[in-house]
Scaffold this motif. Sequence first.
Motif, short mmCIF file in Angstrom:
data_model
loop_
_atom_site.label_atom_id
_atom_site.label_comp_id
_atom_site.label_asym_id
_atom_site.label_seq_id
_atom_site.Cartn_x
_atom_site.Cartn_y
_atom_site.Cartn_z
N UNK A 52 0.85 -1.19 0.00
CA UNK A 52 0.00 0.00 0.00
C UNK A 52 0.89 1.24 0.00
N UNK A 53 0.49 2.27 -0.73
CA UNK A 53 1.25 3.51 -0.78
C UNK A 53 0.94 4.34 0.45
N UNK A 54 1.97 4.93 1.03
CA UNK A 54 1.85 5.72 2.26
C UNK A 54 0.84 6.85 2.10
N UNK A 55 -0.07 6.94 3.05
CA UNK A 55 -1.09 7.99 3.14
C UNK A 55 -2.15 7.90 2.05
N UNK A 56 -2.14 6.85 1.21
CA UNK A 56 -3.23 6.64 0.25
C UNK A 56 -4.44 6.05 0.99
N UNK A 57 -5.58 6.12 0.36
CA UNK A 57 -6.81 5.58 0.98
C UNK A 57 -6.73 4.07 1.18
N UNK A 58 -5.85 3.41 0.42
CA UNK A 58 -5.73 1.96 0.56
C UNK A 58 -5.24 1.56 1.95
N UNK A 59 -4.43 2.42 2.58
CA UNK A 59 -3.98 2.13 3.95
C UNK A 59 -5.19 2.09 4.90
N UNK A 60 -6.05 3.08 4.77
CA UNK A 60 -7.23 3.13 5.64
C UNK A 60 -8.16 1.95 5.36
N UNK A 61 -8.27 1.56 4.07
CA UNK A 61 -9.11 0.42 3.70
C UNK A 61 -8.60 -0.86 4.37
N UNK A 62 -7.30 -1.07 4.34
CA UNK A 62 -6.72 -2.27 4.97
C UNK A 62 -6.99 -2.28 6.47
N UNK A 63 -6.75 -1.15 7.12
CA UNK A 63 -6.94 -1.09 8.58
C UNK A 63 -8.41 -1.29 8.96
N UNK A 64 -9.31 -0.73 8.15
CA UNK A 64 -10.74 -0.88 8.46
C UNK A 64 -11.21 -2.32 8.30
#
Length: 546
Positions: free
Chosen positions: A162-174
């Motif tokens: 996942x790229x840093x600070x992209x929405x994909x980070x938040x998607x993974x954590x959620x």
Amino acid sequence: MKKTIIYSSLSYLVVISIIAISFYQYFIPFPYNLTLRERKYLEEHPVIRFTGDCNFPPFSYADSPDRSRSMGYEQELLKFLELKFSKLNVDVVIRQMHWQDAVKALRSKQSDVISGIIITENRKKYYTFTEPYMQVSYSMVQSKKIKKLHSLEDAAGYNIIAVKDYSTEELLKSNGINSYHVVSDIAQAVELLKKDDSYIWLELQPTAVYMIHKYGMADRFNVTTLDIPQPAYAMACSRDNEVLAGILTKALRSLDSENIFHYLDNKYFGVSLQRNFHQLNTVIGSLLFILSTIAYVAFLNSALLKNKVDKKTKQIRLLYSQLQNSFNNTLSLAASAVDARDSYTSSHSQKVAVYSTVLASYMNLDSDTITKIFQASLLHDIGKIAVPDEILLKPGRLTDDEYEVIKQHPLIGADMLRTAGGPIAKLAACVQNHHERYDGKGYPNGIQQRDIATAIISFSDALDAMASNRPYRKAISSSEILKEIKAQKGRQFHPTVVDSFIDLLLYRYGEINLDKFLQEAEDIFNSYQRNDLPLIHNKKIMSTAP
């Protein structure tokens, strides 16, 4: 009775007021729809500073390391906005930088707007967003050596990028995935994939497809669209700058009314994306107006009849039937609009509805399911509205890339129905999965088709396709169609549906006679067209059950 009439009249005034406000907000062209507060803001801020990601193709990117030339969907969109704001003597300044720097620039007030960003719950704490100007899908890029994954749950335990600070980070954590590999930009993600194909890269679908093809990796990697709600893509202002966000929303709506987004979608993505601007096109606006009028008339009549419910039961039932008829006829109108684009598929959706309803009735499914099957059959190809004519109407066979575009229409159609909401949203699953197969080898998501309603629509869709002429072939003979149906039992088609269809032919005709079935279905369809009656109430169909 007097109170009921008063309440109904007040409701009428509320509806008229909402329509008047909506007309001013959504149909008066930009910049004439700006409020005094918004005009004062632009007088005090004659320059709007936009920042975008310098490495996020095809949305926003630079053509050289020094970022001397901005490129991409967002940059061209801003050029159109620049023309809009020039009429107000407002300058638009565009700068590209690394994503993390763009975020810092907005938060430190060195920038006014980020030109493109996914809306997430966490980001709502820091930004005010415009209305979304597109909806896109998340996808996973994975090696073809790895078993094909369809969800984040499937990917748990793999090495995810996942790229840093992209929405994909938040998607993974959620989704409870806290262990993943962070890179600074998508270029690093691609380099990591090239070195080690055990990694899986989570990214927006257009960007993933662009990068995989740019670096010649399509033969080694699959791009799998995740079957989750599409995130909204918008512009972002600082949390306290709601006025600018409102101004930009009105400008974006104006561009949408001029088909600028349709032009940009096809240029950069090859297909029109889903968006939810309130600036509706004439056809959809007219349909919504008709449906709203019907709904209001139904409300008013039911209110007036409430005190006489015991004596007026028959009239209320008749009114409900008429509303159901109007709704079904509206769906048929929408289906006809899709089928009319191609002379070879004329009336295809209505014929699929005939076949599906006959079969569902014979299988003794409950009336609600039969109604759902009828309505979903009419709308199963609604997503083809977004497929360009040069692909949809191509006389010969499609290329692999063109076929990939066609394969998106079930997802697009389902998203349209979910966005519409109300009863029509319940049809989305059938529309999305009507090209899936019993053995899981269909599209768009390669899942095993087990829902009997969807399986009936899928079977009927294939039946009409085989029995109809196409630009690249003549209609297949009935004997060959029957051979194919039997050969695909348990593979493409649900076994129960195939068995029920064969039983239906034997029950009605005393033999497996497909020609008689197709002719009788044609007669039912013609009768339906002449009488303008909802197909679901056709007694010929309802009498097929033994």
